[in-house]
Design a protein around this motif. Structure first.
Motif, PDB file in Angstrom:
ATOM      1  N   TYR A   1      55.698  58.152  82.714  1.00 22.16           N
ATOM      2  CA  TYR A   1      55.075  58.533  81.449  1.00 22.16           C
ATOM      3  C   TYR A   1      54.522  57.310  80.732  1.00 22.16           C
ATOM      4  N   GLU A   2      55.296  56.240  80.689  1.00 24.29           N
ATOM      5  CA  GLU A   2      54.823  55.002  80.057  1.00 24.29           C
ATOM      6  C   GLU A   2      53.642  54.409  80.811  1.00 24.29           C
ATOM      7  N   LEU A   3      53.666  54.532  82.158  1.00 24.40           N
ATOM      8  CA  LEU A   3      52.551  54.019  82.953  1.00 24.40           C
ATOM      9  C   LEU A   3      51.245  54.716  82.593  1.00 24.40           C
ATOM     10  N   LEU A   4      51.327  56.069  82.390  1.00 24.49           N
ATOM     11  CA  LEU A   4      50.115  56.806  82.029  1.00 24.49           C
ATOM     12  C   LEU A   4      49.543  56.296  80.715  1.00 24.49           C
ATOM     13  N   TRP A   5      50.398  56.083  79.719  1.00 26.51           N
ATOM     14  CA  TRP A   5      49.934  55.526  78.442  1.00 26.51           C
ATOM     15  C   TRP A   5      49.398  54.105  78.628  1.00 26.51           C
ATOM     16  N   LYS A   6      50.051  53.331  79.490  1.00 27.96           N
ATOM     17  CA  LYS A   6      49.607  51.945  79.726  1.00 27.96           C
ATOM     18  C   LYS A   6      48.204  51.926  80.326  1.00 27.96           C
ATOM     19  N   GLU A   7      47.944  52.863  81.265  1.00 26.21           N
ATOM     20  CA  GLU A   7      46.618  52.949  81.858  1.00 26.21           C
ATOM     21  C   GLU A   7      45.576  53.281  80.799  1.00 26.21           C
ATOM     22  N   LEU A   8      45.923  54.237  79.931  1.00 21.91           N
ATOM     23  CA  LEU A   8      45.002  54.655  78.881  1.00 21.91           C
ATOM     24  C   LEU A   8      44.779  53.534  77.868  1.00 21.91           C
ATOM     25  N   ARG A   9      45.841  52.783  77.581  1.00 22.59           N
ATOM     26  CA  ARG A   9      45.791  51.750  76.545  1.00 22.59           C
ATOM     27  C   ARG A   9      45.123  50.455  77.032  1.00 22.59           C
ATOM     28  N   ASP A  10      45.440  50.033  78.259  1.00 23.73           N
ATOM     29  CA  ASP A  10      45.052  48.689  78.709  1.00 23.73           C
ATOM     30  C   ASP A  10      43.838  48.655  79.621  1.00 23.73           C
ATOM     31  N   ASN A  11      43.482  49.775  80.220  1.00 19.49           N
ATOM     32  CA  ASN A  11      42.399  49.755  81.200  1.00 19.49           C
ATOM     33  C   ASN A  11      41.116  50.300  80.585  1.00 19.49           C
ATOM     34  N   ASP A  12      40.171  49.417  80.283  1.00 20.20           N
ATOM     35  CA  ASP A  12      38.900  49.830  79.675  1.00 20.20           C
ATOM     36  C   ASP A  12      37.916  50.361  80.701  1.00 20.20           C
ATOM     37  N   ASN A  13      38.276  50.244  81.992  1.00 14.09           N
ATOM     38  CA  ASN A  13      37.343  50.629  83.040  1.00 14.09           C
ATOM     39  C   ASN A  13      37.673  51.991  83.653  1.00 14.09           C
ATOM     40  N   LEU A  14      38.496  52.801  82.956  1.00 17.24           N
ATOM     41  CA  LEU A  14      38.816  54.131  83.462  1.00 17.24           C
ATOM     42  C   LEU A  14      37.554  54.987  83.570  1.00 17.24           C
ATOM     43  N   THR A  15      37.420  55.692  84.696  1.00 17.15           N
ATOM     44  CA  THR A  15      36.267  56.568  84.893  1.00 17.15           C
ATOM     45  C   THR A  15      36.532  57.924  84.238  1.00 17.15           C
ATOM     46  N   MET A  16      35.517  58.764  84.244  1.00 14.12           N
ATOM     47  CA  MET A  16      35.636  60.083  83.623  1.00 14.12           C
ATOM     48  C   MET A  16      36.770  60.891  84.248  1.00 14.12           C
TER      49      MET A  16
END
Length: 748
Positions: free
Chosen positions: A632-647
């Motif tokens: 669960y924390e990893l999912l938030w970390k991806e959303l918070r720290d990764n500006d290159n997330l695709t659609m």
């Protein structure tokens, strides 16, 4: 152990490096991010795409690398499988004896590795450093200090320090083809000036051809007439008076003034001259007297002519400025000696004139041969230099090579202190390396002997049956009861997979069964080897996604097995010295990597994460900090720290967060969240995000990243935020996104 892994120019990597590898290493990354590329490289497969990639080892001894990945599963799920030799149920005494041999082998290998490190340090660092220091010193103190004067001698070496060092070594070694003579620097410079000049030509010798003239001078000088008293006829009665008065020259001159027929004396002007006196005077100055006078006059004339020619020849020879310059004639000294010679000639002439004027007087004429010899010596010295110059010109190629050798010999001789210091240091290092090498050879022989003993001892107490028993025991314990591992009937020391009815089960197993069975088989290899000669070898284990198709129960079992293996490695138990775990599954990562259920740092464990963007993967090191605390924390970390997330990635990430959070709260109706939005577009986005809540899917999240991109990403982020804000969970959103909000405290 492996110290670092460098992946260069192999898809999906441009250039990455996994540095400071520890005993335990966890690498997390989504499917397709490049984990299998790393495991394939470490498996040692011959593939051109790995041509630029490399492994750096921490030490001289390189352990065998065992890789568990898809390729391993494909290769080992055949009709029969090579058996794994392990200790099994050998007696305690046998195992103890083998362990003692292995300890001896380990100790000797440890000493050998230390000595090898010392040897490699001398050979790979100390000797090259010695060479480099000497190269730099020689470059500055020998070449740079001499290239202005002897530029051409260093042609071909002035652009490369390595070439210059190589030539220096050849010259120091005294190669016969390059033997030179140590010369004075001034001589070398002069030879270089002659040979290296653009248009060097022959010069005339400085020659004075005066030998015949000197013979004339010498004959005049040594004539006895100069020491002869010349007087008239002594038989005449007036002779006694003339002789006593010693004035025959005066009388002879006076008689020329007696006029014919006159009786008047030219001296007293009285008429005392008669024919009788006149006849007596003529008789006194007879033919012999006149002959000697004329002889002296002739000598005087010849002396003048010869001396003038000598002086003229001596003066004219130095008019050849080129020869004077090349011969380095001391022109000031030469002119000074020429002036002195001229003075001597004048003095000699004066003395001869005095003798003629007073024939009865004795004189000495100076010997000028010494002064002539001094002048000739100056010319001879200059001519020697001119001859050398002409020899150089006549034999340019030969003399240039000789000059080059002499220059090298001379500059090397001038640098004896530098060279001797280098040779001594190099000799000491080579002696040290030679001594260590002999020690290494002895220890290597001892290592080979102990390895043979370990191998022989292992053959006697190992078999493939214990591995069969262990695998079957694990299968039964975990509910896989419809097949077992049995010894192959037609192939010694091999396994086969059988159903209860005796039929082969190789082609009828599910993917999950194949994966779990191949993993159990691989784990047995970590305890032994398919080759009985290598049962006791040290190993490095690489696990690439060992649970990709397993259910949640097996996930925890495999995680526990990996955790136990990690503990044994850290405690030095067993033959596995290093572990690499590459996975995309956050739950498995959590189970395998967390120590005692906590996230504390462990000095023997390091973490990395692989991310892929626009087809290129990069790896980030987290050191001893585990980047994944919970899924669960990893999912938030991806959303918070990764500006290159695709659609697509951002949709999946947001849906999983909503499913986990709101599912936990018991809110499972779409309307619960959708009704907070009045705009159709926002309601559509909200509906797409909550879709998973009602689809009944609670499987382990696998793929976290899928490459794609769209301009709708900011809108999704806005709706996602508002979903938490409008539903009364703003504090939770701010906390998970790292936004400070002290006004509200989440009550969950």
């Amino acid at each position: 152990m492996i110290k670092s892994i460098k992946m260069v120019d192999c898809t999906p990597y441009h250039q990455i490096e996994i540095n400071e590898c520890k005993k335990i290493n966890f690498v997390f990354g989504a499917n397709g991010s490049g984990k299998s590329t790393i495991s394939s490289f470490l498996s040692g497969r011959q593939d051109q795409r790995f041509a630029s990639s490399s492994v750096e080892w921490d030490g001289v001894l390189h352990e065998s690398i065992y890789v568990y990945n898809r390729a391993f599963r494909n290769e080992n799920f055949q009709q029969t499988i090579p058996g794994v030799f392990t200790m099994g149920s050998a007696t305690i005494e046998d195992i103890k004896a083998l362990e003692e041999l292995k300890k001896q082998l380990s100790d000797v290998q440890g000493d050998w590795e230390k000595n090898t490190s010392s040897y490699k340090k001398i050979v790979d660092e100390d000797i090259p450093n010695c060479e480099t220091r000497f190269k730099e010193k020689a470059w500055n103190d020998i070449l740079k200090a001499n290239e202005n004067d002897f530029q051409k001698a260093f042609e071909g070496y002035r652009g490369s320090k390595d070439k210059f060092l190589g030539e220096i070594k050849k010259r120091i070694a005294g190669i016969p083809d390059h033997e030179g003579v140590v010369c004075q620097r001034s001589q070398l410079i002069e030879r270089a000036r002659t040979l290296y000049a653009e248009k060097s030509v022959r010069c005339n010798r400085l020659v004075v051809d005066i030998q015949q003239l000197l013979s004339v001078i010498e004959a005049i000088r040594t004539d006895s007439i100069w020491n002869t008293v010349i007087v008239g006829n002594e038989d005449i009665d007036i002779a006694a008076l003339i002789k006593e008065l010693r004035n025959s020259h005066w009388v002879d001159q006076g008689r020329t003034y007696i006029r014919l027929g006159s009786k008047k004396c030219p001296f007293c002007q009285k008429e005392t001259i008669d024919d009788d006196f006149r006849n007596k005077l003529e008789a006194f100055f007879d033919t012999e007297y006149n002959k000697k006078i004329n002889q002296m006059k002739e000598h005087l004339t010849n002396f003048r002519v010869s001396s003038e020619k000598i002086l003229s020849s001596i003066a004219s020879v130095v008019l050849d400025e080129e020869s004077v310059s090349v011969g380095k004639l001391d022109i000031d000294m030469y002119n000074a000696k020429q002036e002195l010679l001229n003075s001597l000639f004048e003095d000699c002439e004066k003395r001869i004139e005095e003798k003629i004027a007073e024939p009865s007087k004795k004189i000495n004429i100076f010997n000028v041969s010494d002064k002539i010899a001094e002048l000739q010596k100056l010319l001879d010295d200059a001519n020697k230099i001119i001859d050398d110059h002409n020899t150089l010109v006549d034999k340019r190629d030969t003399e240039e090579e000789k000059l080059k050798d002499d220059i090298w010999a001379s500059v090397i001789d001038q640098s004896k202190i530098l060279i001797n210091s280098y040779e001594k240091e190099l000799s000491d290092l080579n002696k040290a390396a030679s001594g260590i090498k002999k020690m290494l050879d002895i220890k290597k022989a001892n290592i080979d002997k102990l390895k043979a003993e370990v191998s022989e001892k292992g053959k006697n107490i190992t078999s493939v049956q214990p591995a069969i028993d262990e695998i079957n025991k694990s299968l039964k314990a975990y509910g896989f009861t419809n097949f077992t591992i049995q010894p192959a009937k037609d192939k010694e020391n091999h396994y086969c997979i059988e159903r209860d009815d005796g039929t082969m089960a190789t082609n009828t197993l599910s993917e999950g069964e194949e994966t779990f069975l191949s993993f159990l088989y691989f784990m047995q290899q970590s305890k032994g080897s398919t080759d009985p000669n290598h049962v006791a070898d040290k190993k490095i284990i690489v696990l690439d996604d060992p649970i990709s198709s397993l259910d949640s129960t097996i996930l925890y079992i495999v995680g526990a097995m990996v955790k136990e293996l990690s503990k044994n490695i850290r405690d030095g138990i067993g033959d596995v010295t290093q572990l690499f775990v590459l996975t995309h599954n956050v739950f498995f990562h959590k189970e395998a990597s967390f120590i005692d259920g906590q996230t504390k740092k462990v000095k023997d464990v390091n973490y990395w994460m692989i991310r892929k963007d626009n087809g290129i993967s990069v790896i980030t090191s987290y050191g001893m900090d585990n980047p994944i605390s919970t899924s669960y924390e990893l999912l938030w970390k991806e959303l918070r720290d990764n500006d290159n997330l695709t659609m697509i990635s951002i949709q999946n990430t947001m849906r999983r967060i909503i499913e986990n959070y709101y599912g936990m709260l018991g809110n499972k109706k779409n309307e619960y969240l959708e009704n907070y939005f009045s705009e159709p577009e926002e309601r559509m986005i909200a509906r797409s995000l909550v879709a998973w809540i009602n689809d009944g899917s609670h499987s382990i999240p696998d793929d976290l990243y899928i490459d794609s991109y769209t301009d709708a990403v900011p809108k999704y982020k806005e709706v996602f935020r508002e979903m938490f804000y409008k539903s009364g969970h703003k504090a939770h959103y701010n906390m998970m996104m790292g936004i400070e909000d002290t006004a509200e405290i989440e009550q969950v």
